[in-house]
Design a protein around this motif. Structure first.
Motif, PDB file in Angstrom:
ATOM      1  N   ASN A 224      36.794  43.432  22.777  1.00 13.98           N
ATOM      2  CA  ASN A 224      38.236  43.435  22.535  1.00 13.98           C
ATOM      3  C   ASN A 224      39.037  42.894  23.716  1.00 13.98           C
ATOM      4  N   SER A 225      38.381  42.245  24.652  1.00 13.94           N
ATOM      5  CA  SER A 225      39.124  41.657  25.763  1.00 13.94           C
ATOM      6  C   SER A 225      39.975  40.497  25.249  1.00 13.94           C
ATOM      7  N   PRO A 226      41.132  40.250  25.829  1.00 16.62           N
ATOM      8  CA  PRO A 226      42.007  39.172  25.341  1.00 16.62           C
ATOM      9  C   PRO A 226      41.350  37.797  25.475  1.00 16.62           C
ATOM     10  N   PHE A 227      41.194  37.119  24.380  1.00 13.85           N
ATOM     11  CA  PHE A 227      40.643  35.758  24.394  1.00 13.85           C
ATOM     12  C   PHE A 227      41.800  34.773  24.613  1.00 13.85           C
ATOM     13  N   ALA A 228      42.433  34.879  25.773  1.00 10.58           N
ATOM     14  CA  ALA A 228      43.601  34.055  26.082  1.00 10.58           C
ATOM     15  C   ALA A 228      43.153  32.697  26.611  1.00 10.58           C
ATOM     16  N   VAL A 229      43.597  31.648  25.944  1.00 11.17           N
ATOM     17  CA  VAL A 229      43.224  30.284  26.314  1.00 11.17           C
ATOM     18  C   VAL A 229      44.485  29.431  26.382  1.00 11.17           C
ATOM     19  N   VAL A 230      44.638  28.712  27.474  1.00 13.83           N
ATOM     20  CA  VAL A 230      45.723  27.736  27.588  1.00 13.83           C
ATOM     21  C   VAL A 230      45.186  26.400  27.089  1.00 13.83           C
ATOM     22  N   GLU A 231      45.659  25.982  25.937  1.00 12.55           N
ATOM     23  CA  GLU A 231      45.180  24.714  25.383  1.00 12.55           C
ATOM     24  C   GLU A 231      45.591  23.538  26.269  1.00 12.55           C
ATOM     25  N   LYS A 252      50.903  25.819  26.740  1.00 15.93           N
ATOM     26  CA  LYS A 252      50.595  25.956  25.318  1.00 15.93           C
ATOM     27  C   LYS A 252      49.449  26.950  25.216  1.00 15.93           C
ATOM     28  N   LEU A 253      49.764  28.180  24.818  1.00 15.76           N
ATOM     29  CA  LEU A 253      48.819  29.294  24.861  1.00 15.76           C
ATOM     30  C   LEU A 253      48.370  29.658  23.450  1.00 15.76           C
ATOM     31  N   ILE A 254      47.100  30.094  23.328  1.00 16.52           N
ATOM     32  CA  ILE A 254      46.553  30.512  22.041  1.00 16.52           C
ATOM     33  C   ILE A 254      45.611  31.690  22.250  1.00 16.52           C
ATOM     34  N   HIS A 255      45.575  32.582  21.270  1.00 19.19           N
ATOM     35  CA  HIS A 255      44.561  33.637  21.225  1.00 19.19           C
ATOM     36  C   HIS A 255      43.360  33.038  20.499  1.00 19.19           C
ATOM     37  N   ALA A 256      42.247  32.814  21.217  1.00 24.93           N
ATOM     38  CA  ALA A 256      41.094  32.090  20.680  1.00 24.93           C
ATOM     39  C   ALA A 256      40.047  33.010  20.069  1.00 24.93           C
ATOM     40  N   GLY A 257      40.388  34.268  19.813  1.00 27.30           N
ATOM     41  CA  GLY A 257      39.435  35.191  19.217  1.00 27.30           C
ATOM     42  C   GLY A 257      39.442  35.124  17.702  1.00 27.30           C
ATOM     43  N   ALA A 258      38.943  36.190  17.056  1.00 29.42           N
ATOM     44  CA  ALA A 258      38.919  36.263  15.597  1.00 29.42           C
ATOM     45  C   ALA A 258      40.332  36.181  15.045  1.00 29.42           C
ATOM     46  N   ARG A 259      40.521  35.340  14.032  1.00 25.32           N
ATOM     47  CA  ARG A 259      41.857  35.109  13.486  1.00 25.32           C
ATOM     48  C   ARG A 259      42.401  36.369  12.803  1.00 25.32           C
ATOM     49  N   HIS A 260      43.706  36.554  12.943  1.00 28.85           N
ATOM     50  CA  HIS A 260      44.360  37.711  12.328  1.00 28.85           C
ATOM     51  C   HIS A 260      44.572  37.458  10.838  1.00 28.85           C
ATOM     52  N   MET A 367      42.580  33.109  32.910  1.00 30.45           N
ATOM     53  CA  MET A 367      42.785  32.136  31.843  1.00 30.45           C
ATOM     54  C   MET A 367      41.714  31.046  31.840  1.00 30.45           C
ATOM     55  N   VAL A 368      41.351  30.616  30.624  1.00 30.92           N
ATOM     56  CA  VAL A 368      40.623  29.375  30.425  1.00 30.92           C
ATOM     57  C   VAL A 368      41.654  28.306  30.075  1.00 30.92           C
ATOM     58  N   VAL A 369      41.590  27.169  30.746  1.00 31.84           N
ATOM     59  CA  VAL A 369      42.514  26.067  30.490  1.00 31.84           C
ATOM     60  C   VAL A 369      41.705  24.895  29.946  1.00 31.84           C
ATOM     61  N   ASP A 370      41.935  24.563  28.684  1.00 29.89           N
ATOM     62  CA  ASP A 370      41.195  23.453  28.077  1.00 29.89           C
ATOM     63  C   ASP A 370      41.538  22.124  28.747  1.00 29.89           C
ATOM     64  N   LYS A 371      42.811  21.919  29.055  1.00 30.93           N
ATOM     65  CA  LYS A 371      43.228  20.690  29.737  1.00 30.93           C
ATOM     66  C   LYS A 371      44.314  21.029  30.740  1.00 30.93           C
ATOM     67  N   LEU A 372      44.043  20.766  31.999  1.00 35.12           N
ATOM     68  CA  LEU A 372      44.994  21.022  33.084  1.00 35.12           C
ATOM     69  C   LEU A 372      45.433  19.698  33.690  1.00 35.12           C
ATOM     70  N   THR A 373      46.738  19.475  33.708  1.00 32.64           N
ATOM     71  CA  THR A 373      47.311  18.263  34.294  1.00 32.64           C
ATOM     72  C   THR A 373      48.275  18.666  35.393  1.00 32.64           C
ATOM     73  N   ILE A 374      48.033  18.162  36.593  1.00 28.78           N
ATOM     74  CA  ILE A 374      48.919  18.420  37.733  1.00 28.78           C
ATOM     75  C   ILE A 374      49.577  17.106  38.135  1.00 28.78           C
TER      76      ILE A 374
END
Length: 468
Positions: A224-231, A252-260, A367-374
């Motif tokens: 049940n840990s937050p599956f927080a992912v920054v797309e 751009k943030l998404i909960h990447a766990g089981a869909r509600h 956080m997991v960041v799928d794409k990070l642009t600096i």
């Protein structure tokens, strides 16, 4: 369900291919692993695998390259791999970080396996041994099952692996430990000897396993840990030589766990969050540099007041709350901005260049960041920009124009995919700058005021002439 069946089929095919290869050939590697211990942490959606290897040179010549083997699925989800050589015992141990690079083996078995080479600091002579510690970090590896859950249900996930460590070397003894977030484990595959105590499942020890031996397993457990992912995260760092650095971060943030599934009840969520929406998350914590100022937090609608900033001499922490809690599949888009004193991050090098020293990473913790642009926006008139980043990134140059710019500002763009908190480290951007360009904006403002003054005088003169 299809993904789970496909993963099992792939593991089975790999298993039979490995058995065929081992039966028909012998590995030419001169290393032997006398002991291997693997610890897999499944406490969150970021999987950390700590592998300790005692490597022995069983050949007749010195060797300095140790090869690691991974399945293609692991490589697809691999965020980073790190290796160190360990010397000493107990409290007197020292660690030396080693270089790790992807490689190809010309004499590898005819199976789909990916390899990484660890380069030892000193060649290992015949009969000598050394201890290596390897860290693998995987993202998007856990498979929610069921894929959809109601607000009152807990999140269950599948983890697929092999009880035996995939290796191109003979392993004399090996043990695997799998740690789950809680004791709620629906099922797991046993391969004797297997033992489970509390939140830990132990596979092994297994003796004298030939190269490329595997035994597919899975663990179905509650997480049940937050599956927080920054797309996508775009961070713009704008440098002003007048004493300030302005940072703007677009998330751009998404909960990447089981869909509600079903209807969301805010009453149940607020009264019994531990049992209603246990896998959701409501708060985010951003760790910002010290001496931060002018902090703001907003989304598409406007400013959000539900944020708290705590600062001290070492760090600043910004706790933010989106307009609504995030369940599986839900998204949120927002912006964080703040200012920083220039003298804390801009310095001069020995060759009369200036350089920015800043943190390459995501301020949001865990956080997991799928794409990070600096994007580093240099002052107008800067030349010869050169970034220095401690890991491979894609980079290119852009141009940005503001209302008072004459020739525009150079922007250094750095991009990295599959970013994890362990990547957080300092990077530098070097550039040349002539102080005369600092007068450009002042001259533009002075010219604008002068033209405005001349226009006003001319208007008054014409007006008086008409009246006369």
């Amino acid at each position: 369900m299809e993904a789970r069946i496909r993963a099992r089929v792939n593991l089975a095919l790999t298993f039979f291919a490995l058995l065929f290869f081992v039966a028909g050939s012998s590995p030419p590697r001169q290393f032997v692993i006398s002991n291997a211990e693997r610890r897999i942490d499944l406490s969150s959606h970021i999987i950390n695998v700590h592998l300790t290897l005692k490597v022995e040179n069983a050949g007749t010549r010195p060797a300095s390259e140790v090869v690691l083997a991974l399945t293609p699925t692991e490589v697809d989800h691999l965020a980073m791999v790190d290796a160190s050589a360990i010397k000493g015992k107990r409290k007197k141990t020292t660690s030396l970080r080693l270089e790790v690079k992807p490689t190809e083996l010309p004499d590898a078995p005819p199976i789909d396996t990916k390899y990484f080479t660890i380069y030892l600091a000193n060649p290992l002579n015949s009969g000598e041994s050394t201890t290596l510690e390897v860290l693998y970090v995987f993202t998007h590896f856990l498979e929610p099952f069921p894929a959809e859950i109601a607000q009152s249900e807990s999140q269950l996930v599948f983890y697929h692996d092999t009880a035996l460590i995939l290796s191109s070397y003979h392993i004399k003894q090996q043990t695997t430990f799998i740690k789950t977030p809680s004791t709620k484990v629906e099922s797991f595959i046993r391969m004797e000897p297997t033992n489970r105590v509390g939140t830990e499942i132990k596979y092994g020890p297994y003796e004298d396993r030939p190269p490329y031996s595997i035994s597919p397993i899975h663990v179905h457990f509650e997480n049940n840990s937050p599956f927080a992912v920054v797309e996508e995260l775009v961070q713009e760092i704008e440098i002003s030589h007048w004493g300030n650095i302005q940072v703007t971060e677009h998330y751009k943030l998404i909960h990447a766990g089981a869909r509600h599934k079903g209807v969301f009840s805010r009453v149940d969520y607020q009264s019994r969050q531990s049992s209603n929406g246990a896998s959701s998350f409501r708060y985010l914590l951003a760790r910002l540099p010290p001496r931060v100022h002018s902090v703001y937090y907003r989304d598409e609608i406007g400013n959000i007041s539900s944020s708290h900033l705590r600062t001290d001499s070492l760090k600043s922490e910004l706790q933010i709350e989106p307009r609504y809690p995030l369940f599986g599949g839900w998204k949120a888009t927002f912006v964080i901005g703040y200012g920083l004193p220039l003298q804390d991050f801009l310095f001069e090098s020995s060759d009369d260049k200036r350089y920015l020293n800043f943190t390459f990473g995501c301020p949001l913790i865990g956080m997991v960041v799928d794409k990070l642009t600096i994007k580093v926006v240099l002052p107008e008139g800067s030349t010869d920009p050169s970034p220095v980043v401690p890991f491979p990134v894609e980079h290119h140059l852009e141009a940005k124009y503001s209302s008072l710019d004459v020739v525009g500002r150079t922007v250094v763009v750095l991009e990295k995919k599959n970013f994890v908190p362990m990547h957080n480290s300092h990077f530098q951007v070097y550039y040349s700058f002539k102080p005369i360009f600092m007068l450009a904006e002042s001259l533009m403002l002075a010219s604008a005021f002068f033209m405005l003054f001349v226009a006003c005088v001319a208007y008054i003169h014409i007006d008086l002439s008409i009246r006369k």
